[in-house]
Structures are given as C-alpha cells and as structure tokens.
Design an enzyme around this catalytic site. Structure first.
Site, short mmCIF file in Angstrom:
data_model
loop_
_atom_site.label_atom_id
_atom_site.label_comp_id
_atom_site.label_asym_id
_atom_site.label_seq_id
_atom_site.Cartn_x
_atom_site.Cartn_y
_atom_site.Cartn_z
N ASN A 80 2.87 -7.16 6.23
CA ASN A 80 4.14 -6.52 5.85
C ASN A 80 4.78 -5.74 7.00
O ASN A 80 5.92 -5.28 6.85
CB ASN A 80 3.94 -5.60 4.64
CG ASN A 80 4.03 -6.37 3.34
OD1 ASN A 80 4.33 -7.56 3.32
ND2 ASN A 80 3.77 -5.70 2.24
N TYR A 81 4.07 -5.59 8.11
CA TYR A 81 4.69 -5.08 9.34
C TYR A 81 4.93 -6.27 10.27
O TYR A 81 4.41 -6.35 11.36
CB TYR A 81 3.79 -4.05 10.02
CG TYR A 81 3.61 -2.75 9.28
CD1 TYR A 81 4.32 -2.47 8.12
CD2 TYR A 81 2.72 -1.78 9.73
CE1 TYR A 81 4.15 -1.28 7.43
CE2 TYR A 81 2.54 -0.58 9.06
CZ TYR A 81 3.26 -0.34 7.90
OH TYR A 81 3.08 0.86 7.22
N ARG A 82 5.74 -7.17 9.79
CA ARG A 82 5.95 -8.46 10.46
C ARG A 82 6.28 -8.27 11.94
O ARG A 82 7.14 -7.48 12.31
CB ARG A 82 7.08 -9.19 9.75
CG ARG A 82 7.28 -10.61 10.21
CD ARG A 82 6.24 -11.55 9.66
NE ARG A 82 6.48 -11.86 8.27
CZ ARG A 82 5.89 -12.85 7.62
NH1 ARG A 82 5.02 -13.63 8.26
NH2 ARG A 82 6.13 -13.07 6.36
N TYR A 85 0.85 -1.19 0.00
CA TYR A 85 0.00 0.00 0.00
C TYR A 85 0.89 1.23 0.00
O TYR A 85 2.07 1.18 0.34
CB TYR A 85 -0.91 0.03 1.23
CG TYR A 85 -0.24 0.62 2.45
CD1 TYR A 85 -0.45 1.95 2.80
CD2 TYR A 85 0.62 -0.14 3.23
CE1 TYR A 85 0.19 2.51 3.90
CE2 TYR A 85 1.26 0.41 4.33
CZ TYR A 85 1.05 1.73 4.66
OH TYR A 85 1.69 2.29 5.74
#
Length: 537
Positions: A474-476, A190
């Site tokens: 994606n913000y692991r 995003y």
C-alpha cells in the site's frame, strides 16, 4: 436539463475543434454503445457515468481523487474515458466493454496511490472511478457487529457509520480518513490498533468482486483461493472489488492519546534508540508511532523526533506502564488526553481539538487536494544501534526535507502465520516509511527531490531486511520494479513481487493465472500469470 447537457456533449463530440485526443471519439462511441447494451440504458442517461475527454465532468472527476500532484499536471497521461460508476451493473459493463476494446483498465477508489498506479498509465487506458459506490451497512446483531463497506467509501465514512450504531466498536484500519476502503483493505490495511487486532484484512469475512467475465462473485462463489488473494494481494490484479464485509472490534469507553517531541539536543537519540526495544514489545493496547524529520532550531540544524500514541485504556495505567518501560520518553500527565475512540480517530487525523468537534468532520472527502510527494518503505527486524541512528540523522539533515515514520509491530502480529494472508511482514519489529513532500512545481524540482529520496533510501539499506528488501504494497513504489507485460513478465514481476509478498508471491501467481489467465487486470506492478494454468489447491 440532463438531456440538454447530453445533447451538448454529443454535439461537441462532432466538432473538429476539440482540444482532446482525436482518436478518442470513435473509441468513446464504441464503448458507449457497448456500455448502453450491457446496462440496457439509453446513451442519453449515461452522460454522468461514461465521461470522454470532451465532457465537462471529465477533468473534475479525474482530478477529484488524484492525491499526488506529480500526476496532476497538464502533461500527465490522461485516460481516454473515465467511468464514474453508480451501480454494480456499471462496473460489470466497464469490465466487459473495456475488455472487448482491448484497452487497459485502471480502478480507483480513494486515490491515495503514492505512485498513481490506479489512475496513470503510459498506454491507452480507461479509469473506473469507484467513489460513488460508497454504501456502508452496519449490522450490530451480526457476529457481534459487522458491516458491508463499498469499495468507494472512505475510512472516515467507515468509522463514522460504525460510531452512529455503536460507541463501543471500531475497526482496525488507517489513520487518514480520506483513504479509500477498497484499495486500503485489499492491500492489507493497518492502523493504530495493529498491535491489538492486527491488519484490516484479518477482519474481512466476505467480499464481492467483479471478475474478468463480468460476474459478481461473493466469497462462496469465488472460492477460498481468490478470497485469500484479495485480502492483502491487492484487488486490482484479480478483478474489481465492489465491497468488503468486515467484522467490528470492541473498543473501550476511554482511550488515551499523547504526543511527545524531542530534538537531538534534548536526547532524542536516546529516546529513539530505546523506542525500538519498547514499542514492538510493550502492551498490545499501546501503539507508539515514531516520526523523525530535520529541523532548523536557532539557526542550527537538528532532528526532531516525535512519539505519537494511542493507548486503549486510561491515562493512569499508561503513565504507570511507560514510567517503568520507557523513562527516556519523559512522558508527563500534561502530554496525555483522555477521550473516546471516535475522538481519537479525529485526533490522529491532525485535529488537536478532537474533543470539541463533531465526528461529521470524518465525512469530508477533500476532493482535488494534492501535494507533490514521494514515499518508500522498509522493514526492520533487528534494532538499529545508536551509531547507526546517528548516521541516519546526519544523512537526514544533509537531505533536507525527508522524514521517517517508524510503525511498531509486535503484539498480535507476531502470533499470526505469515501465510494466513498475502501480507508477509508480520514478524518484523517495525515498518519504516520514507516521506518526502515539496511545494515547487516542475520537473526540475521533482528530479531533485526524487534523487534525494532515492539517495537516502540507499543510506537506509544496511539497517533493513535484505534479499529481498521488503516493502509494503500500500506504499506503492515503482522504483523497485515495473512490469512491461512482455515475454519477461513473470521475471519482471518477481523482482517487486518478492519484496511486496515474500513467499506468498508464488500462490498469488497461481490464483492470478486461474482467475485471469489472459492477464486483463494488469498494471505496472500487478501479479503476473504463468504460461501454463495451474490447478488450484
């Protein structure tokens, strides 16, 4: 010269005085023999591709795309081999040879992996570095503009290559130009056009992946289930992404950016509270990111709130819009700058003089640059009251360095079914990123800052989604659960899987079981397999 360097490497491997894992030598020799056979390439021509710990290129290659300094220390786990793939055949050979030796394989494109999952493991492992597979081919005659993007390309390279071919097209993806396209897109992707165009994966029309059997599959060959899974479910659970084909989107000749900052003494509380009612519901052409962090001003602790925005249009229209919808912002003409879309990309990458510099800056990869950090994420579906925000501001000041980033949804995001891709969070008001950075090395500093980050995460709990508490793939974040890949693998995975994927977790598990039944492509938070292989729908 290349043959000489290879000879030096082979001689060094024979030495018993190497400061490397002594068990890695026979493993390297077995892997190199397999890799040589699979690629029909003699070993002396693979010295810059197959890198054992004794290679002079091993450490620079490994460090180049480690972006979190927590995993860049002398005691951090190291792979036995790094494979710096230069071709698709190298990727195929890596999969087959790693599988034959029964080692874990980690695949890394850009290295912006907050918890190091793409290059760190507590088990013996290899790293497949995709950074050389960065080819980008833009075709403006295809479907109104498309591009094939190698998994190792950076987002900056994607934007630059689009700009070279068209000044009226862009792509909806992240604002950090050094992020790798492979991981970014496969995890959903995003950026600041999310409200206008949605997620990066919404514009993926084809892909190439190496499966567990070493085959290269495109969309037709892999089938719609696997194609669905790698557009938001993370590619690393299913194979190795080689490239995505993306559809470009139109951008206007002039866009407007602005940054407005307020402290608590300047009515930041009112601005932040009203932001929740405006940012997710205003024109889809407007994206207003909200950043908050504690500051000391004149020896007094406060919180600074900053609204950073992109408007796909002219300044005059933006001023008129926000004058009506968001007077608490206090936007003035001098806060705004009109520019081209490619200039806005550079501006968002912290280049305030974006109108004066050339887009070639987007090609800078900034290798071997890392800071100590921890990130967490949340989703909000009901506006937070002023009392709640005041409580959070107080806790931010107590915590110290932690910052919050609110990213508004709404716009086209509300119109897309949550099952269209594995990304399930489209109907939320906004996403929250918890951001902690520090400069001090050492485990004592790390433990202190990690504890502060986790404490604030607990303070945030009343204001975010529950059962499960959703988070962005994606913000692991390894705090939310780890898979040991033992007999309870599915149950362990369900803990974090529901938070990342919601109801889409079940379909991802079915796809995983069908395409990788032996669970070769696994990591600390991969999609698990079922005990029995399901029929695909």
């Amino acid at each position: 010269m290349k043959k000489l360097s290879c000879l030096i490497l082979f001689l060094s491997l024979a030495s018993s005085s190497l400061a490397v894992d002594p068990s890695s030598q026979p493993i390297y020799e077995s892997f190199l023999k397999c890799f040589s056979n699979q690629t029909c390439t003699t070993p002396d021509k693979l010295c810059d591709v197959v890198l054992p710990q004794s290679s002079a290129s091993f450490t620079p290659t490994l460090r180049a795309y480690i972006r979190n300094a927590r995993y860049n220390t002398s005691t951090s786990p190291k792979p036995l081999i790094v494979i710096a793939a230069r071709s698709e055949a190298h990727v195929q050979a890596t999969v087959l040879c790693t599988k034959s030796l029964n080692f874990q394989l980690k695949t890394r494109s850009g290295g912006h992996d907050y918890d190091g999952v793409s290059y760190i493991s507590n088990r013996p492992y290899f790293v497949l570095d995709m950074s050389y597979l960065r080819n980008i081919t833009v075709d403006m005659a295809d479907e109104g503009g498309s591009a094939w993007v190698g998994a190792g390309a950076t987002l900056g390279e994607v934007y630059y290559n689009i700009w070279q071919k068209s000044k009226s097209h862009g792509f909806p993806a992240g604002v950090c130009p050094t992020v790798g396209a492979g991981g970014h897109i496969s995890g959903g992707g995003y950026g600041n056009m999310i409200r206008k165009y949605g997620l990066s994966v919404d514009y993926v029309t084809d892909a190439k992946i190496v499966d567990v059997n070493g085959r290269i599959l495109d969309r037709k060959a892999m089938g719609e289930d696997l194609f669905w899974a790698i557009r938001g479910g993370g590619g690393a659970s299913f194979g190795v992404i080689l490239a995505f084909k993306i559809k470009l989107v139109p951008v206007p000749p002039t866009v407007t950016v602005f940054r407005v900052e307020k402290t608590l003494e300047e009515n930041a509380l009112d601005m932040v509270h009203k932001w929740q009612f405006v940012a997710p519901k205003t024109s889809p052409d407007l994206f207003m990111r909200l950043l908050m962090q504690p500051k000391t001003k004149n020896t007094t602790q406060t919180v600074r709130a900053s609204v950073v925005a992109l408007y796909l249009g002219r300044q005059s229209d933006l001023m008129s819009l926000l004058g009506k919808e968001f007077p608490e912002l206090g936007l003035r003409t001098e806060n705004c700058t009109e520019m081209t879309w490619i200039q806005s990309v550079m501006w968002w990458a912290n280049n305030d003089n974006a109108t004066l510099i050339q887009p070639e800056i987007l090609l800078e990869r900034e290798p071997d640059s890392a800071s100590y950090l921890k990130r967490k994420s949340d989703y909000v579906e009901t506006e937070i009251s002023k009392e709640g925000l005041s409580f959070l501001f107080t806790k931010m000041m107590e915590t110290g360095k932690l910052g919050l980033v609110f990213n508004p949804y709404g716009g086209i995001m509300c119109q897309v079914p949550t099952t269209k891709t594995p990304f399930p969070h489209r109907k939320r008001l906004f996403k929250v990123q918890h951001s902690m950075n520090w400069k001090d090395a050492g485990i004592e500093a790390e433990n202190s800052f990690m504890e502060k980050t986790r404490s604030f995460y607990s303070y945030m709990a009343p204001f975010v989604t529950k059962n499960p508490r959703h988070t962005y793939l994606n913000y692991r974040d390894l705090d939310i659960g780890i898979n040991t890949h033992g007999p309870n693998s599915y149950r362990e995975a369900e803990v974090y899987g529901r938070k990342y994927f919601g109801e889409n977790f079940d379909r991802l598990v079915k796809v995983k079981t069908a395409v990788d039944p032996e669970n070769f492509f696994r990591d600390e938070q991969s999609v698990p397999t079922l005990l029995t292989k399901p029929s695909m729908r």
